[in-house]
Design an enzyme around this catalytic site. Sequence first.
Site, PDB file in Angstrom:
ATOM      1  N   HIS A 160      -2.344   6.456   4.252  1.00  0.00           N
ATOM      2  CA  HIS A 160      -0.888   6.410   4.438  1.00  0.00           C
ATOM      3  C   HIS A 160      -0.275   7.661   3.811  1.00  0.00           C
ATOM      4  CE1 HIS A 160      -1.222   2.422   5.838  1.00  0.00           C
ATOM      5  NE2 HIS A 160      -0.644   1.749   4.875  1.00  0.00           N
ATOM      6  N   CYS A 200       0.814  -1.228   0.000  1.00  0.00           N
ATOM      7  CA  CYS A 200       0.000   0.000   0.000  1.00  0.00           C
ATOM      8  C   CYS A 200       0.851   1.284   0.000  1.00  0.00           C
ATOM      9  CB  CYS A 200      -0.970  -0.008   1.177  1.00  0.00           C
ATOM     10  SG  CYS A 200      -0.292  -0.656   2.714  1.00  0.00           S
TER      11      CYS A 200
END
Length: 341
Positions: free
Chosen positions: A252, A130
């Site tokens: 993130h 990710c």
Amino acid sequence: MNPFNVAVVGATGAVGRTILSILAERQFPVKEIRLFASARSAGSVVETAWGAITVEDLTTADPAGIDIALFSAGGDRSREFAPKFAAAGAVVIDNSSAFRMDPDVPLVVADVNDEAIVDRPRGIVANPNCTTMDLMMAAGPLHRAAGLRSMVATSYQSVSGSGMTGVVELLRQIDVLRPNPDALREGGFEDPGSDVYVAPIAFNVIPFAGSEKELGYTDEEWKLVYESRKILDAPGIEVEPTCVRVPVVTGHGIAATMWFERDLDVVEAKELLDAAPGVEVWTDDVPTPLDSAGIDDVLVGRLRNTVGVPGGINLWVVGDNLRKGAALNAVQLAELVAAER
Ligand code: A2P
């Protein structure tokens, strides 16, 4: 386009559930959908856009007839079952790290290296990590124009990147620690107990995401090194990674400094990123994980020319780790496979 028999493996997890909602949102042509998880969830019923579907036990699954299988049930399950699903005729899109560095498995970020997906001798396509995924959305267009030479990247990774267990740990620790703000301020707070991370994640930052691998770097850090090189098809890129876990539920962030084969300035970098699909450049506000949560685009902000070692770019990129960082990209890869037929 003819509809497809689709399987979601790990359908009860954080990414699996997001895959189901994104397949529906993007109106993926589904003929039949099958859901797989552990024996714990087998028999439970999940409401989907295609009706109420009973979850099947992965270990006793018969994958016959499945056209596309999206796996997000952890590396061990992928290693054992993805080849079985592929042997039965499915194209497997695997969200785990199990096959990412296999030379016979393409590692694809949709809108960055789509062309790599057609060459998949094992019938498996890997969805990148990710953090790497979000960073590549920004690095890819700059690399194509100027040739990425080296990069220092520090991630600020949310707890949903560790699956539901990470989210549960953060929320539980907040509940334990919140009643006593004085103790928190004085540093003498009670240990809330940590099952998922090496230290309390609530009201804290842990400069150690993933698990210890080699030379003092974690597996998450090595993913940034090796996956970036494979995705950009540039084995010589120098990457200096640090991965940090932060008490954020979703989104993130990565602070990155990049140098290229030639000088690149913020004016050109902004033009390149403005033209890149799936990327939004913010200049008036700073994009935070909260801004990225729930949306498809990766947000780029704080574009600056480097000052210490001139000629490079500093930027901040943030993306929803469950969407572009995992489920959205997996569905985009399924769309690329579907478009081949
Ligand atoms: P289950 O809910 O039955 O445990 P997350 O990363 O959010 O924790 O989700 C992990 C996903 O992988 C869940 O759907 C989980 O199913 C599934 N999973 C975990 N262990 C196994 C297993 N041994 N066999 C099949 N699926 C598994």
